[in-house]
Design an enzyme around this catalytic site. Structure first.
Site, PDB file in Angstrom:
ATOM      1  N   GLY A 137       0.681  26.182 -17.231  1.00 43.05           N
ATOM      2  CA  GLY A 137       1.968  26.317 -17.373  1.00 43.05           C
ATOM      3  C   GLY A 137       2.290  27.180 -18.136  1.00 43.05           C
ATOM      4  O   GLY A 137       3.584  28.013 -18.283  1.00 43.05           O
TER       5      GLY A 137
ATOM      6  N   GLU B  32       6.819  21.135 -13.706  1.00 44.00           N
ATOM      7  CA  GLU B  32       6.864  19.734 -14.215  1.00 44.00           C
ATOM      8  C   GLU B  32       4.955  19.760 -14.520  1.00 44.00           C
ATOM      9  O   GLU B  32       3.695  20.274 -13.824  1.00 44.00           O
ATOM     10  CB  GLU B  32       6.936  19.306 -12.838  1.00 44.00           C
ATOM     11  CG  GLU B  32       7.839  17.956 -13.485  1.00 44.00           C
ATOM     12  CD  GLU B  32       5.903  17.150 -13.241  1.00 44.00           C
ATOM     13  OE1 GLU B  32       5.478  16.831 -13.834  1.00 44.00           O
ATOM     14  OE2 GLU B  32       5.415  16.645 -11.629  1.00 44.00           O
TER      15      GLU B  32
ATOM     16  N   GLU C  78      -4.833  13.727 -22.721  1.00 43.91           N
ATOM     17  CA  GLU C  78      -3.920  13.172 -21.190  1.00 43.91           C
ATOM     18  C   GLU C  78      -5.083  13.484 -20.395  1.00 43.91           C
ATOM     19  O   GLU C  78      -5.854  13.903 -20.722  1.00 43.91           O
ATOM     20  CB  GLU C  78      -2.853  14.239 -20.167  1.00 43.91           C
ATOM     21  CG  GLU C  78      -2.983  13.964 -18.658  1.00 43.91           C
ATOM     22  CD  GLU C  78      -1.931  14.707 -18.479  1.00 43.91           C
ATOM     23  OE1 GLU C  78      -2.256  16.010 -18.302  1.00 43.91           O
ATOM     24  OE2 GLU C  78      -1.305  14.532 -17.133  1.00 43.91           O
TER      25      GLU C  78
ATOM     26  N   CYS D 240       1.008  12.718 -13.409  1.00 42.15           N
ATOM     27  CA  CYS D 240       1.182  13.350 -14.912  1.00 42.15           C
ATOM     28  C   CYS D 240       2.209  12.216 -15.459  1.00 42.15           C
ATOM     29  O   CYS D 240       2.125  12.009 -16.312  1.00 42.15           O
ATOM     30  CB  CYS D 240       2.241  14.442 -14.781  1.00 42.15           C
ATOM     31  SG  CYS D 240       2.810  14.299 -13.113  1.00 42.15           S
TER      32      CYS D 240
ATOM     33  N   GLY E 254       1.933  21.285 -12.642  1.00 43.96           N
ATOM     34  CA  GLY E 254      -0.109  21.201 -13.045  1.00 43.96           C
ATOM     35  C   GLY E 254      -0.094  20.572 -14.419  1.00 43.96           C
ATOM     36  O   GLY E 254       0.644  20.292 -15.073  1.00 43.96           O
ATOM     37  N   SER E 255      -1.629  21.530 -14.507  1.00 46.77           N
ATOM     38  CA  SER E 255      -1.138  21.540 -16.418  1.00 46.77           C
ATOM     39  C   SER E 255      -0.567  21.870 -17.437  1.00 46.77           C
ATOM     40  O   SER E 255      -0.369  22.997 -16.858  1.00 46.77           O
ATOM     41  CB  SER E 255      -2.821  21.282 -16.711  1.00 46.77           C
ATOM     42  OG  SER E 255      -3.028  23.027 -16.366  1.00 46.77           O
ATOM     43  N   THR E 256      -0.244  21.505 -18.441  1.00 47.95           N
ATOM     44  CA  THR E 256       1.028  21.786 -19.026  1.00 47.95           C
ATOM     45  C   THR E 256      -0.195  23.646 -19.785  1.00 47.95           C
ATOM     46  O   THR E 256       0.220  24.069 -19.722  1.00 47.95           O
ATOM     47  CB  THR E 256       0.819  21.032 -20.331  1.00 47.95           C
ATOM     48  OG1 THR E 256       1.503  20.348 -19.825  1.00 47.95           O
ATOM     49  CG2 THR E 256       1.123  22.095 -21.871  1.00 47.95           C
TER      50      THR E 256
ATOM     51  N   LYS F  19       1.875  27.448  -2.269  1.00 50.93           N
ATOM     52  CA  LYS F  19      -0.303  27.290  -2.385  1.00 50.93           C
ATOM     53  C   LYS F  19      -0.395  26.260  -2.700  1.00 50.93           C
ATOM     54  O   LYS F  19      -0.167  25.602  -3.389  1.00 50.93           O
ATOM     55  CB  LYS F  19      -0.046  28.368  -2.734  1.00 50.93           C
ATOM     56  CG  LYS F  19      -1.916  28.507  -3.837  1.00 50.93           C
ATOM     57  CD  LYS F  19      -2.388  28.814  -5.095  1.00 50.93           C
ATOM     58  CE  LYS F  19      -3.264  27.931  -5.660  1.00 50.93           C
ATOM     59  NZ  LYS F  19      -4.221  27.214  -5.408  1.00 50.93           N
TER      60      LYS F  19
END
Lengths: 317, 507, 305
Positions: free
Chosen positions: B267, B284, B415, B318, B262-264, B210
């Site tokens: 995740g 990641e 971030e 990132c 993507g973002s933490t 995706k």
């Protein structure tokens, strides 16, 4: 050792007034089963205990019922030990694991007794202790080799030298196998510390005796305090603390309970600690030992540095 | 004709030896003319369907959404919004391809398909670069010189692994996992697709990928390439959609593995969502990389490394070196050099070959960045931005740095994902190591010093998956990438990247 | 000016370290600048005006030098109004001829000196060589440093020699040739640049043209950064002259981009930046004519002096 909680001994007063046993039987000194935190043997801070029994219904001991605060203290000890332990030469870690095996070998009889007490046959108990000793030797040998197996120099397409090496992830919380109380504990602990991690282990709830005794082996093996911390207590009570502590880097759970597994994986997301379920491993089989267990609690670190004159070799600069 | 310019030839004055009154003038009389890349070398269809089972299929959801050029705010195309029924169809196609075709295929043949895809990416490199820049806003120089070639190289690298897996894992047999559900971000759309797809199919898995909501087009172009390559239908399925599509993919019981970049925050949601299932995951996620300059560093190269570390891809990286630690004795000099270098960075039309910093990927990301600029000023940090002009339309942010930053400032901890650098100072090695590791993240880090033993001390003690010493933001298909701590787990790239897509059986 | 007091001098053995790969990456980045249309034309005109048109051969004669001087003043008369080059660069024995030939044009005469190109001569010979060139009418002197002494670590020797030649130059501007192709590393290029600037150089120059490699973009970048640091430290502008190996206008424009982005506006003039070249001029001229006519050019239409 640990034979019974209460030894009856009838005493009488002798003519000269001194106490004297009525029979020639010597009073046995009982062992207090304590927990192992930061290289010391405290009782649980909670003052609580529980009394596991064997299949015959015999009480094994008054065992510390560790609390979340004991776990918290153990994590502090484990964290404090990380940089020293991971920073040691792999060769030195190897020697210390070998020393553990030596110590275990020397106290073999005691472990066999305890295992028998915990419902093993003599033959099975001997086998388990022997395997546990051999397993420590196995991982002692891996300490200074796994890094070579799992490292790489990567041929990048630019003027850089680039290599990847495994490195200890940090503090690992372990809920040890319930069944094989000595072999399971050794099999899970050894790869974790061989790789330079420190750990907090919750020993077998129902068969805790040799886990506690094993901490005495650790204590006499030149292992720095805090590298391995062993608690006794109840999984139900402690599992969630083991996996949601923010200063724990990885968690290993060795039982099959699917609800616990699910909730542990959910909670691991809190700080994205690495989580492993060793629920299908037969610790007696060849698959019970492998450098890939070491790799589980390693991080791969890749380092880059420029290299002069690769692209223009022969052409000056 | 003469090129003599009217200006003073005398040396600038110095006041009592203070060198900070001297300034270089980078707004020069000789400037670069516009050098736009031509859009005509790329074709974008007005509408894209879903690439499922080797065919372009209309979404069962019947819904489409628009994708925009962030530099002009103009609509580029519209793409299908895959619903859960579409996801189900894609997963089933992947399962069918896995069971009946891909896992049975002789590995060397698998390899040849992947090599072929790599070559076709190279052949269509210019078109892919243009579309990447139009859809995502990154400078054409970067899509042309970095994203697209690195994507092709990634396929090349992993293609060769397909028939050599027995050499990758000593004493073990590597077995594919099955169907991999892959979700990629908007900062390197094509490259992340390559990072995900190449190792997955090389190891014998099939894929449902995706794309990110705001940058679907190059992955759809990749689908065209895959279609053209003759890869068996269903081995790679590419679907488009937003977060709900991703959630449907994560939660689909037919998926054996989730690979997410993507973002933490997301995740963590994924890790919770797959609890209690057999699904494996590699994540990641975010980062807040420390980049450390010691006083014995090659300073001009360090400054360049810092610039590339934070302003590459508008800071939408990132592993961006967003926390700069400078040893106090050289802090003034380094900051001056950074500001000089920032003066020659050109912000503007991403299609212009001379643009260094393109458009911010979306309005919402621009708002996030602006929020942090405000926070930084409110926290008492001193903000400096370069003086370059910005275009009227589109989403833009000048290269920015904050000085007088404290470790406890939010701009030093969180971030930002934009072209914003926080500069902090330190005195000793131990102090800076402690500060560098003082973060929930651990994706990357940098260190600049001329002293070899110090490099090894620092690189060993820094808790991050990728450490750049005397360089920064280098990537290579053969080099593993991935984080410690809340930057995620698993590695992508290199030998170690294979492990994410196999289980190991005893031989 | 005399040499600065030695107590203010930096420790030359501690000059900033240079990472070669980083320099190469930065240098390569300049070449990705796309210079089109009027930017290209203006750049080319600037390049033409920055050239030190050079002949440094054992077989140089008065006749050859006179022809070169004519070319310097009339680069391409088919297109009048083009700027002339910055200077003519010759051996000391040819200075008088050249000076007379360019008289009144504004073109400077640069003379190599100090036992060019090896520099292997006693100091008094080098000083006499310099004074001779200046007396013959040289506006600029291109000296070579003593690379042997430099490699021996005799930085003070190298420094003192430059200072002595600077003194011998009088009003003439001094360009100090580092001969970077013999220095071996960029760290040493940086160190030699710092020594030369502190010792009184008006320009620092990469090469004699007799040694390979001559000027490269990475070497020039290191020297430009040394100039920038010196400027911030002292307020004194130092010129830069890459020489040898720059024969194509596209490469010359890359250098110009580098000057613009490292030092900025003030250095974008032949007062502070030069190209030491012989065949570059014609390539620049061909490109200028191509820009103006839109037609690709042939060397047959451009005089080869």
């Amino acid at each position: 050792m640990g034979k019974t909680l209460v030894n009856k001994s009838s005493l009488t007063i002798s003519e000269n007034g001194l106490e004297k046993p009525t029979s020639s039987k010597r009073l046995e000194v009982l062992k207090t089963y304590k927990i192992y935190i930061g290289g010391q043997f405290p009782r649980t801070e909670s003052g609580r205990y529980y009394v596991p029994t064997n299949e015959a219904g015999k009480k094994l001991a008054n065992v510390c019922l560790s609390s979340r605060k004991d776990f918290r203290n153990a994590v502090v000890a484990a964290r404090g030990a990380v940089s020293g332990w991971s920073g040691r030469a792999a060769f030195n870690r190897s020697q210390i694991l070998y020393r553990m095996a030596e110590m275990l070998e020397g106290r073999k009889a005691q472990f066999i007794d305890e295992l028998i007490e915990q419902d093993n046959t003599k033959a099975k108990a001997e086998k388990e202790v022997n395997l546990a000793i051999d397993r420590l030797i196995y991982y002692a040998g891996w300490c200074d080799k796994f890094q070579q197996i799992f490292s790489s120099v990567n041929p990048v397409a630019s003027s850089h030298f680039n290599f990847s090496v495994p490195e200890a992830t940090g503090v690992v919380s372990i809920i040890a196998p319930q069944g094989d109380s000595l072999l399971g504990l050794v099999s899970v602990m050894a790869p974790v510390i061989a790789g330079g991690n420190t750990c907090v282990i919750l020993a077998s709830e129902t068969k805790p005796l040799c886990s506690v005794t094993f901490s005495e082996v650790l204590h006499s093996s030149d292992l720095p305090g805090g590298v391995v911390n062993i608690l006794t207590g109840k999984i139900q009570e402690l599992a969630s603390w083991f996996v949601d502590h923010m200063d724990v880097n990885a968690t290993i759970y060795c039982e099959k309970d699917s609800n616990t597994q699910k909730s542990m994986r959910e909670k691991s997301a809190l700080n994205l600690k690495r989580i492993f379920f060793y629920d299908k491993v037969n610790w007696y089989s060849a698959a019970g030992q492998s450098p890939y267990f070491i790799l589980d609690t390693q991080e791969i670190k890749t380092t880059w540095h420029p290299v002069e004159n690769i692209a223009s070799a022969g052409a000056g600069y | 004709m003469s090129v003599t310019k009217k200006k003073s030839r005398t040396n600038p004055k110095r006041e009592n030896g203070k060198s900070n009154t001297i300034k270089l003038k980078f707004d020069t009389s000789w400037s670069y003319a516009p050098a736009p890349e031509s859009k005509s070398a790329a074709s974008i269809k007005p509408q894209y369907d879903l690439f499922i089972n080797g065919e372009w299929q209309k979404p069962l959801s019947k819904k489409y959404f628009e994708t925009f050029n962030p530099a002009t705010e103009e609509k580029l195309s519209e793409v299908a919004d895959a619903g859960s029924a579409d996801v189900d169809k894609a997963v089933k196609a992947a399962r069918n391809a896995y069971d009946n075709v891909w896992k049975k295929m002789v590995p060397k043949e698998r390899a040849k398909y992947i090599f072929r895809i790599a070559r076709m990416i190279q052949e269509r490199a210019r078109e892919l670069a243009i579309i990447e820049t139009l859809d995502g806003g990154k400078p054409i120089r970067e899509s042309r010189d970095f994203d697209v070639p690195t994507a092709a190289n990634h396929f090349f690298y992993y293609a060769g692994w397909a028939d050599k897996l027995e050499y990758a894992f000593p004493n073990r047999k590597a077995v594919p996992l099955g169907v991999a559900g892959q979700i990629i971000p908007w900062n390197f759309p094509l490259l992340m697709a390559a990072w995900k797809i190449a190792p997955a199919i090389a190891t014998g898995n099939t894929v449902v990928l995706k794309t990110a909501e705001s940058t679907p087009l190059t992955a759809l172009k990749l689908a065209e390439i895959i279609e053209e390559s003759g890869l068996p239908p269903g081995v790679v399925n590419i679907i488009t959609g937003a977060g709900e599509t991703g959630a449907a993919l994560v939660n689909h019981p037919g998926v054996d593995k989730i690979a997410f970049t993507g973002s933490t925050d997301v995740g963590k949601i994924i890790q919770r969502a797959i609890a209690g299932t057999h699904k494996k995951a590699t994540l990641e996620l975010g980062g807040k990389a420390a980049n450390i300059i010691f006083d014995d560093a090659p300073i001009d190269q360090a400054v360049e490394g810092v610039i590339n570390g934070i302003y590459f891809n508008q800071g939408h990286v990132c592993c961006a070196g967003s926390r700069l630690y400078v040893q106090e004795s050289i802090a003034k000099e380094v900051i001056r050099k950074l500001k000089d270098r920032m003066s020659s960075l050109i912000v503007g039309d991403p299609m212009d070959k001379n643009t260094d910093i393109g458009a911010i990927n979306s309005r919402s990301q621009l708002e996030t960045i602006q929020k942090y600029l405000k926070i930084g000023r409110e926290e008492g940090a001193e903000m400096y931005e370069s003086g370059c002009p910005l275009p009227g339309k589109g989403y833009w942010c000048r290269p920015t740095l904050f000085t007088n930053v404290a470790q406890s400032n939010r701009i030093a901890q969180e971030e930002i994902f934009g072209p914003v650098l926080s500069v902090l100072t330190f005195r000793t090695d131990d102090e800076v190591i402690e500060k560098a590791n003082n973060s929930p993240y651990g994706l990357s880090a940098g260190v600049w010093t001329d002293k070899g033993s110090k490099i090894f001390n620092m690189t060993r003690r820094m808790r991050a998956g990728v450490i750049w010493a005397n360089t920064f933001n280098k990537f290579d298909p053969s080099s593993p990438f991935g984080g410690y701590k809340e930057s995620g787990f698993g590695r992508e790239g290199g030998l170690h990247g294979l492990a994410a897509y196999v289980t190991l059986e005893n031989v | 000016m005399g040499a600065p007091s030695s107590t203010l001098l930096p420790q030359f053995s501690l000059t900033p370290r240079i990472d070669q790969v980083g320099v190469e990456e930065r240098a390569a980045r300049f070449t990705t600048r796309s210079i089109k249309k009027e930017a290209k034309l203006n750049g080319l005109l600037l390049v033409l005006n920055m050239i030190d048109l050079t002949t440094l051969e054992g077989k140089d004669t008065a006749g050859k030098v006179k022809q070169l001087c004519y070319k310097a003043m009339h680069p391409h008369d088919a297109y009048p109004g083009l700027p002339g080059v910055a200077a003519i660069c010759v051996y000391p024995s040819m200075v008088k001829v050249a000076k007379k030939a360019v008289d009144g044009s504004g073109i400077k005469i640069a003379s190599v000196a100090t036992a060019f190109p090896s520099g292997q001569a006693p100091r008094d010979v080098k000083i006499r060589d310099t004074k001779y060139a200046v007396n013959e009418g040289a506006d600029e002197v291109d000296m070579v440093i003593s690379r042997g002494k430099f490699h021996e670590g005799e930085y003070n020797y190298v420094f003192d020699e430059i200072a002595a030649i600077k003194e011998a130059c009088g009003e003439a501007r001094l360009k100090v040739i580092l001969e970077t192709g013999e220095l071996g590393t960029l760290d040493k290029v940086r160190r030699a640049s710092d020594i030369a600037m502190h010792a009184g150089a008006d320009f620092i120059k990469t090469s004699t043209g007799k040694i390979q490699p001559a000027a490269t973009m990475p070497v020039t970048l290191v020297m430009l950064e040394a100039i920038r640091d010196f400027y911030y430290k002292t307020g004194k502008m130092i010129g830069m002259k890459p020489a040898g190996g720059i024969s194509k206008s596209k490469l010359a424009v890359h250098y110009l981009v580098m000057v613009k982005e490292v030092l900025g506006e003030d250095w974008l003039t032949n007062q502070w930046f030069r190209f030491g070249a012989s065949s570059l001029a014609n390539d620049v001229l061909m490109q200028i004519v191509k820009e103006k006519t839109g037609v690709y050019q042939s060397a047959n239409y451009f005089s080869i002096d």
